[in-house]
Write an enzyme that holds these catalytic residues in place. Structure first.
Site, PDB file in Angstrom:
ATOM      1  N   GLY A   1      21.810  91.633 -12.942  1.00  0.00           N
ATOM      2  CA  GLY A   1      23.315  91.960 -13.010  1.00  0.00           C
ATOM      3  C   GLY A   1      24.499  91.211 -13.382  1.00  0.00           C
ATOM      4  O   GLY A   1      24.198  90.282 -14.074  1.00  0.00           O
ATOM      5  N   ASP A   2      25.718  91.477 -12.852  1.00  0.00           N
ATOM      6  CA  ASP A   2      26.717  91.011 -13.057  1.00  0.00           C
ATOM      7  C   ASP A   2      26.829  89.230 -12.894  1.00  0.00           C
ATOM      8  O   ASP A   2      27.133  88.627 -13.544  1.00  0.00           O
ATOM      9  CB  ASP A   2      27.993  91.460 -12.412  1.00  0.00           C
ATOM     10  CG  ASP A   2      28.303  92.814 -12.684  1.00  0.00           C
ATOM     11  OD1 ASP A   2      27.873  93.253 -13.946  1.00  0.00           O
ATOM     12  OD2 ASP A   2      28.568  93.798 -11.965  1.00  0.00           O
TER      13      ASP A   2
END
Length: 191
Positions: A66-67
């Site tokens: 993810g981020d």
């Protein structure tokens, strides 16, 4: 044959990377890529890998996560003592996938297709100095309510993406306040 360092965060997005990895391997192999796969083992591990790993023989590094995983990757590259850089790519497998949304690569096939056709985009990176430390950021910098939600959201990962909405409501209801003194500099380094 292009060589990719694939760093996988096995716990991002309710272990979404673990589910996507077999198909990602097949897609890369089908497109004549040579992969070296490293699984991150703890928070901060991706940053450590990209800060110290010998990346000279790779065409790029792909982050499957993810981020937060991508944030670690950027910090690892930016803090390298040898200043060596390679392109980063993303296979979104997180809870929110903000960068994946921005790049319009929300599924495995689109993400890998962008890597296959060598679709590169430059992104801005912010350098933030705080307490004699530098942090590099690519998509959002928050303070106060936004930061509190992000920090607290880590404790409630089991709620998935709804944790951000729920925690936002709590922040609004309880009206927590934060104070700050801000000093800024213009392009001529004048206060």
């Amino acid at each position: 044959m292009r060589k990719i360092l694939l760093i996988v965060n096995p716990v991002s997005g309710k272990k979404k990377s673990t589910k996507l990895l077999p198909n990602a391997k097949l897609e890369f192999e089908k497109n004549n890529f040579k992969l070296e796969i490293i699984e991150s083992e703890y928070k901060g591990h991706i940053e450590k890998i990209l800060n110290t790993y010998n990346i000279k023989n790779y065409d790029s590094c792909c982050i499957m996560g993810g981020d937060g995983s991508f944030h670690e990757a950027i910090n690892g590259l930016m803090k390298r003592s040898d200043k060596l850089k390679i392109p980063l790519s993303l296979i979104p497998a997180g809870s929110g996938n903000s960068l994946g949304r921005d790049l319009n690569i929300l599924n495995l096939k689109d993400a890998i297709n962008n890597i296959v056709i060598d679709n590169k985009k430059s992104i801005d990176i912010a350098e933030i100095s705080c307490n004699n430390d530098k942090i590099y950021n690519f998509n959002i910098a928050g303070w106060g309510m936004v930061a509190n939600i992000g920090i607290n959201a880590e404790k409630y990962r089991w709620l998935g993406t709804s944790r951000y909405t729920i925690l936002s409501l709590f922040e609004i209801i309880f009206k927590k306040t934060n104070n700050a003194n801000i000093t800024y500099y213009d392009e001529n380094n004048k206060k």
